[in-house]
Design a protein around this motif. Structure first.
Motif, PDB file in Angstrom:
ATOM      1  N   CYS A  18       0.854  -1.188   0.000  1.00 23.01           N
ATOM      2  CA  CYS A  18       0.000   0.000   0.000  1.00 23.01           C
ATOM      3  C   CYS A  18       0.890   1.238   0.000  1.00 23.01           C
ATOM      4  N   GLN A  38      -8.879  -2.992  -4.878  1.00 19.78           N
ATOM      5  CA  GLN A  38     -10.027  -2.092  -4.770  1.00 19.78           C
ATOM      6  C   GLN A  38     -11.213  -2.921  -4.288  1.00 19.78           C
ATOM      7  N   ALA A  49      -9.311   1.082  -1.602  1.00 18.04           N
ATOM      8  CA  ALA A  49      -8.182   0.162  -1.687  1.00 18.04           C
ATOM      9  C   ALA A  49      -7.433   0.156  -0.369  1.00 18.04           C
TER      10      ALA A  49
END
Ligand SMILES: Nc1ncnc2c1ncn2[C@@H]1O[C@H](COP(=O)(O)OP(=O)(O)O)[C@@H](O)[C@H]1O
Ligand SMILES: Nc1ncnc2c1ncn2[C@@H]1O[C@H](COP(=O)(O)OP(=O)(O)O)[C@@H](O)[C@H]1O
Ligand code: SF4
Ligand code: SF4
Ligand SMILES: [Mg+2]
Ligand SMILES: [Mg+2]
Lengths: 350, 334
Positions: free
Chosen positions: B281, B301, B310
């Motif tokens: 991330c 997502q 997300a």
């Protein structure tokens, strides 16, 4: 306690007057004629206070602040009085001003990149200030620079001290500017739009640093902004400027709870605030523009844009006077102050 | 072509400037006549998305479809046909208006470039009409941009953008350089025009508070990617992604009582470099909720009732933690 904090702890108690501005007027001679930028401004700052100054661009905020810090160009004509703990600064000798500038009154600008030297490490830049003003050795200055960088919330300050400005993010650079500004323990810090060029996520951190400085060092701070959200966040007291004049002044909660001057009320209604306009489709506008004045009229300078203006407003300048219950120090310069506490803006569309 | 093509479709849009991954896989749809706000910090890639849509940049990969037509691979010449489908308004009206041209010429320029034949008289009439629509007097056509205020110049940019009757308007921070009072009038103007004319709009801004009554939908961008999308109402009342929550918490409200009760969510300042985005991330280096998995795995997502997000912590039923949890109940919307 760091040495910086110890030095500050011995300085003035909270609430004693530090800066006293009386009848300050500033005008400029330009190719296009005279520009009257500031008109008979009165302003007090007490020690340890954070005063917010707000108004649209061109209202004279920076000129007021620069006259306090002795930073105006030679083309400026200044009258009135600016006293720092009793010492008159208007018309003072250059040697007095040199000591005051930087050491006792520090100024930070909106754009940190333009005020930092790109070819020197931040440690060198802070160190030089200390070497010049405090006659510190190079080594002591460097140690103090590291301390100052951590004071303004820069992580791994001992490493960052050797960075060049371009190696730092915008928010970190603004922190460096603040560290440099407070290096000599100034009595007054003027922060002119310190977060305008930054993202809100970064702004929150910078405002926190300013608050910490006040809490830990007792620094008196004048924050200039056009953002009422910033004012709501950080100011103890608010000064509203319009076209060179102070039009309203109040403790922060009083000002937002009941703006008396029509301009203040207009600014509040025009500010987008999450939640405030939910369901309505329009923001309140203030029609027209801040005038550029060559002479100060004997009238309210907001009259051309004011929904409540009448003949009286165009014939005499309203004095800045106590309004409301007078229990608080709430002042406004308006012949027809807003009546009831602020109501939500009317819905104009369904 | 479908009978009601979307005004804009972006499919996995990528724009790299050498090693700089400015836009890194954006998928976004704006239906006909709707307004989507693209928000995020500066440097997140918002303007680059806008510039790809109007083809000021040729995307590295992905598809840009405007009103049903794939314009990604069109040559400059082929693009001319579609020039009238989309217009852009920039943040800085002073920089985007040619100082040597009269306002009338600036506003008429798209008509000239479209190559359609039009008499001078008709052109002047169209310019006057367009100026009127943005709240300027017809005489302004004979002035130069520097003779106007910032708000008036932005109105001129809007008139120029709308004279070709585009189906899609890209507005890139159109009010960020303006004072609040002027900003209010330009935002009101855009809202009125959008409602009357019905063009779709991609409204790019770093300021969430400016979009509340203009946008139908909001897409939140972080380091070249979208982290959350959804209807405006839901984003403001129930933001799902920790970054969206942090953005909302960071914008101060103009009410000292409420503002001082709020719990700040401090992210620290470092928006990581688009040269070398974090693994997994991209928000993990600043996320107050980051855990082991965030560095290892790119979050998918997740579609839930209110849109897309997300983040590993957002569940398909829309439940998610809130980084503002410690904040008081008056948070954001009370
Ligand atoms: N050096 C200068 N010469 C001429 N006019 C100036 C100068 N500095 C400021 N002004 C004018 O003084 C007025 C107030 O400016 P300023 O204090 O910068 O406003 P603010 O900071 O509130 O935006 C403006 O009309 C501005 O154009
Ligand atoms: N022409 C370019 N060449 C190289 N890098 C660019 C170019 N345009 C944008 N970038 C980089 O791409 C990233 C995204 O920029 P931009 O789209 O302007 O973001 P935003 O509009 O969200 O502030 C930034 O890191 C920026 O420096
Ligand atoms: S004095 Fe008159 S013109 Fe000025 S703000 Fe008050 S009501 Fe308006
Ligand atoms: S995936 Fe992890 S780092 Fe990313 S937003 Fe969610 S919790 Fe934070
Ligand atoms: Mg200024
Ligand atoms: Mg941009």
């Amino acid at each position: 306690m760091t040495t910086v904090e110890r030095a500050a702890a011995s300085s003035a108690a909270v609430g004693t007057p530090v800066l006293d501005v009386r009848d300050l007027s500033v005008s400029f001679t330009t190719e296009g004629g005279t520009v009257s930028a500031v008109d008979r401004v009165n302003l007090d700052l007490a020690s340890g206070e954070i005063v917010g100054m707000v108004g649209e661009s061109g209202c004279g905020k920076s000129v007021t602040a620069m006259s306090i810090a002795g930073l105006l160009p030679d083309s400026a004509r200044v009258s009135g009085s600016v006293r720092l703990e009793g010492t008159e600064l208007v018309g003072a000798r250059e040697s007095v001003l040199r000591r005051v500038r930087g050491k006792e009154i520090a100024y930070i600008f909106q754009e940190p990149m333009t005020s930092l030297n790109p070819v020197l490490t931040v440690g060198r830049q802070i160190g030089e200030v200390l070497q010049v003003h405090e006659r510190m050795s190079k080594r002591a200055a460097r140690a103090r620079a590291v301390e100052l960088l951590s004071l303004v919330g820069i992580p791994s300050a001992a490493k960052r001290v050797d960075n060049y400005p371009h190696q730092l993010s915008g928010g970190m650079r603004q922190r460096v500017m603040i560290a440099m500004a407070v290096a000599c323990g100034p009595k007054v810090l003027v922060a002119d739009e310190p977060t305008t060029a930054l993202d809100v996520t970064v702004q929150a951190g910078i405002l926190q640093v300013l608050r910490d400085l006040r809490d830990r060092l007792g620094t008196t701070i004048l924050v200039i902004t056009h953002d009422l959200g910033v004012i709501a966040d950080i100011a103890d007291r608010v000064v509203v400027m319009y076209a060179g004049r102070v039009v309203e002044q109040a403790p922060v909660t009083d000002l937002f709870a009941h703006p008396y001057h029509r301009y203040t009320a207009g600014l509040l209604a025009a500010s987008p605030t999450p939640g405030k306009h939910a369901g309505t489709e329009r923001l309140q506008e203030i029609p027209g523009l801040v005038p550029v004045l060559s002479i100060q009229p004997d009238a309210c300078t907001f009259a051309d844009r004011c929904p409540a203006a009448d003949a009286r407003c165009r014939e005499a300048a309203p004095p800045l006077e106590a309004v409301g219950t007078a229990v608080t120090d709430h002042l406004a310069a308006c012949w027809h102050p807003c009546p009831a506490p602020r109501t939500q803006p009317q819905e104009t569309t369904a | 072509m479908t009978p009601q093509p979307n005004a804009l479709e972006l499919e996995d849009l990528v724009m790299h400037f050498g090693p700089v991954r400015a836009v890194d896989g954006i998928t976004l749809t704006i239906p006909k006549g709707r307004v989507t706000a693209l928000v995020g910090e500066s440097g997140s890639g918002k303007s680059t998305v806008g510039r790809c849509v109007v083809r000021l940049e040729k995307p590295t990969a992905g598809v840009v479809r405007i009103a049903g037509t794939d314009v990604t691979q069109l040559t400059r010449r082929q693009l001319r046909q579609h020039r009238n489908d989309v217009s852009i308004v920039f943040q800085d009206p002073a920089g985007s208006l040619d100082p040597r041209m009269l306002v009338g010429e600036i506003v008429a320029e798209p008509l000239r470039l479209s190559g359609k034949r039009i008499t001078r008289r008709d052109r002047e009439a169209r310019v006057a009409e367009e100026l009127g629509r943005v709240g300027l007097r017809a005489e302004v056509a004979r002035r130069y941009p520097h003779e106007l205020s910032g708000g008036q110049r932005q109105r001129v940019s809007i008139a120029r953008a709308l004279i070709s009757e585009p189906k899609l308007l890209i507005a890139d921070e159109p009010t960020s350089a303006l004072d609040v009072s002027v900003q209010a009038s330009v935002l009101n103007l855009l809202a009125d025009l959008q409602r009357d004319i019905g063009f779709a709009c991609l409204f790019i801004t770093h300021d969430l508070s400016a979009v509340e009554y203009l946008a139908d939908d909001i897409a939140v961008m972080y380091l070249g990617q979208l982290v959350e999308q959804g209807p405006r109402e839901r984003i403001f009342t129930r933001p799902a992604h920790p970054y969206t929550q942090a953005l909302l918490a960071a914008a101060p409200v103009a009410d000292p009582v409420r503002q001082r009760q709020r719990q700040p969510v401090l992210l620290g300042d470092d928006l990581p470099s688009a040269l070398d985005p974090p693994s997994g991330c991209r928000f993990r280096t600043r996320c107050p909720l980051a855990f082991d998995r965030c560095a290892a795995e790119v979050p998918a997502q997740v579609a839930f009732g209110g849109g897309l997000a997300a983040c590993h912590l957002v569940q398909p039923d829309g439940t998610r933690p809130d980084v503002r949890a410690a904040a008081d109940s008056s948070e954001v919307l009370s």
